[in-house]
Design an enzyme around this catalytic site. Structure first.
Site, mmCIF file in Angstrom:
data_model
loop_
_atom_site.group_PDB
_atom_site.id
_atom_site.type_symbol
_atom_site.label_atom_id
_atom_site.label_comp_id
_atom_site.label_asym_id
_atom_site.label_seq_id
_atom_site.Cartn_x
_atom_site.Cartn_y
_atom_site.Cartn_z
ATOM 1 C CG ASN A 144 -1.865 -7.062 -9.267
ATOM 2 O OD1 ASN A 144 -1.630 -7.720 -10.266
ATOM 3 N ND2 ASN A 144 -2.498 -5.906 -9.316
ATOM 4 N NE ARG A 183 -4.866 -1.512 -18.441
ATOM 5 C CZ ARG A 183 -4.623 -0.375 -17.791
ATOM 6 N NH1 ARG A 183 -4.125 -0.409 -16.570
ATOM 7 N NH2 ARG A 183 -4.857 0.774 -18.353
ATOM 8 C CD GLU A 227 -6.319 -3.710 -8.915
ATOM 9 O OE1 GLU A 227 -5.853 -3.434 -10.037
ATOM 10 O OE2 GLU A 227 -5.642 -3.727 -7.901
ATOM 11 C CB THR A 272 -3.472 16.018 -10.553
ATOM 12 O OG1 THR A 272 -3.765 16.200 -9.183
ATOM 13 C CG2 THR A 272 -4.179 17.059 -11.392
ATOM 14 C CD GLU A 323 -5.583 -0.936 -3.439
ATOM 15 O OE1 GLU A 323 -6.439 -1.842 -3.561
ATOM 16 O OE2 GLU A 323 -4.483 -0.947 -4.038
ATOM 17 C CG HIS A 353 0.402 1.901 -8.011
ATOM 18 N ND1 HIS A 353 -0.215 1.252 -9.060
ATOM 19 C CD2 HIS A 353 1.447 2.579 -8.552
ATOM 20 C CE1 HIS A 353 0.419 1.555 -10.181
ATOM 21 N NE2 HIS A 353 1.426 2.353 -9.897
HETATM 22 N N1 PXP Z 1 -3.596 -1.600 -6.233
HETATM 23 C C1 PXP Z 1 -4.175 -1.122 -7.350
HETATM 24 C C2 PXP Z 1 -5.519 -0.488 -7.257
HETATM 25 C C3 PXP Z 1 -3.531 -1.250 -8.595
HETATM 26 O O1 PXP Z 1 -4.133 -0.793 -9.708
HETATM 27 C C4 PXP Z 1 -2.273 -1.879 -8.645
HETATM 28 C C5 PXP Z 1 -1.578 -2.039 -9.944
HETATM 29 O O2 PXP Z 1 -2.324 -2.817 -10.801
HETATM 30 C C6 PXP Z 1 -1.725 -2.376 -7.462
HETATM 31 C C7 PXP Z 1 -2.396 -2.191 -6.258
HETATM 32 C C8 PXP Z 1 -0.419 -3.125 -7.429
HETATM 33 O O3 PXP Z 1 0.606 -2.269 -7.817
HETATM 34 P P1 PXP Z 1 2.059 -2.855 -8.066
HETATM 35 O O4 PXP Z 1 1.971 -3.809 -9.213
HETATM 36 O O5 PXP Z 1 2.856 -1.628 -8.373
HETATM 37 O O6 PXP Z 1 2.488 -3.545 -6.808
#
Ligand code: PXP
Length: 252
Positions: A12, A50, A75, A106, A156, A195
């Site tokens: 990402n 976003r 995303e 939540t 995911e 995440h």
């Molecule tokens: N997956 C999703 C669906 C996300 O929204 C994010 C954050 O944008 C990530 C993965 C990647 O998370 P991180 O930046 O904490 O590694």
């Protein structure tokens, strides 16, 4: 002979854009980062456009899609604006994520159970354009089942609960992800996760056999800043000294 399983990494690049947007410069470029990720062995590139455009901009999505030879995981929130963009960009897959309170559970995943009707139309509109759909959800059986009922190809699992919890909760959070991954796999959905994963907490997640791809961003960008810092300072100093020596030579 045991079966060999491999695990994929989706990088990402949102926070490369965060750094750029903080100054309104043209660098650092998320497209360049995505291409470096490809060379380093990434299996995909993830961008989150976003609604408020706080990091990734529309032109980043188009330039990465057009120039980087990696599958794109786009995303987005389930809005008409994003749907139109996705239909033009045609990423390999779209991961629908919550951006508004009403769409959130939540714990932070998409509330598929509560929003199943609206999401159904949305998923169909993407799939009609041959885009695979992924839903970012908590490791909760009802959310996983609802995703299956909607006909998405991928879920995911939100690993934020595991990444952010107190140490004494870690094992139970991990167990929820393990069980969620096993359940999703058993009903025939591809399971990814992401995440908050970093260089320590990724180890136990990567050991969950059903997980196909981990999407990781922030920790990679943060590490790149540190591992690249020596070279960055060294090069700046070298350029400054060379410039001074050149001007002194010209004066003499
Ligand atoms: N997956 C999703 C669906 C996300 O929204 C994010 C954050 O944008 C990530 C993965 C990647 O998370 P991180 O930046 O904490 O590694």
């Amino acid at each position: 002979m045991s079966e060999h399983h491999t695990i994929q990494l989706g990088v990402n690049v949102d926070h490369i854009a965060t750094l750029r947007q903080a100054r309104g410069t043209s660098y650092p470029d998320p497209m360049q980062a995505a291409d470096i990720a490809r060379k380093a062995g990434a299996d995909g590139v993830t961008v989150h456009l976003r609604e408020d455009r706080r990091h990734i901009q529309d032109h980043d999505v188009y330039s990465i899609r057009g120039n980087v030879d990696l599958p794109m995981n786009f995303e987005m929130a389930a809005t008409d604006e994003m749907l139109k963009i996705a239909q033009i960009v045609k990423p390999h897959e779209c991961c629908i994520v919550p951006e508004k309170r009403a769409e959130l559970t939540t714990e932070g995943g998409l509330d598929v159970v509560k929003n199943i009707v609206e999401l159904g139309d949305f998923v169909g509109a993407l799939q009609e354009h041959s885009i695979k759909v992924s839903l970012f959800i908590d490791p909760v059986d009802e959310q996983i089942q609802a995703s299956k009922d909607l006909g998405v190809e991928i879920i995911e699992l939100h690993t934020g609960g595991y990444a952010d919890c107190a140490e004494d909760q870690r094992e139970s959070e991990l167990d929820r992800i393990r069980k969620g991954a096993a359940f999703a796999h058993s009903i025939g959905i591809q399971v990814n996760a992401g995440h908050g994963l970093h260089y320590q907490n990724v180890v136990q997640i990567a050991q969950i056999p059903e997980l196909v791809c981990l999407n990781i961003g922030h920790s990679i960008v943060a590490r790149a800043a540190m591992t690249g810092f020596y070279e960055a300072v060294f090069t700046m100093k070298k350029i400054m000294i060379a410039a001074r020596l050149e001007s002194e030579a010209n004066d003499n």
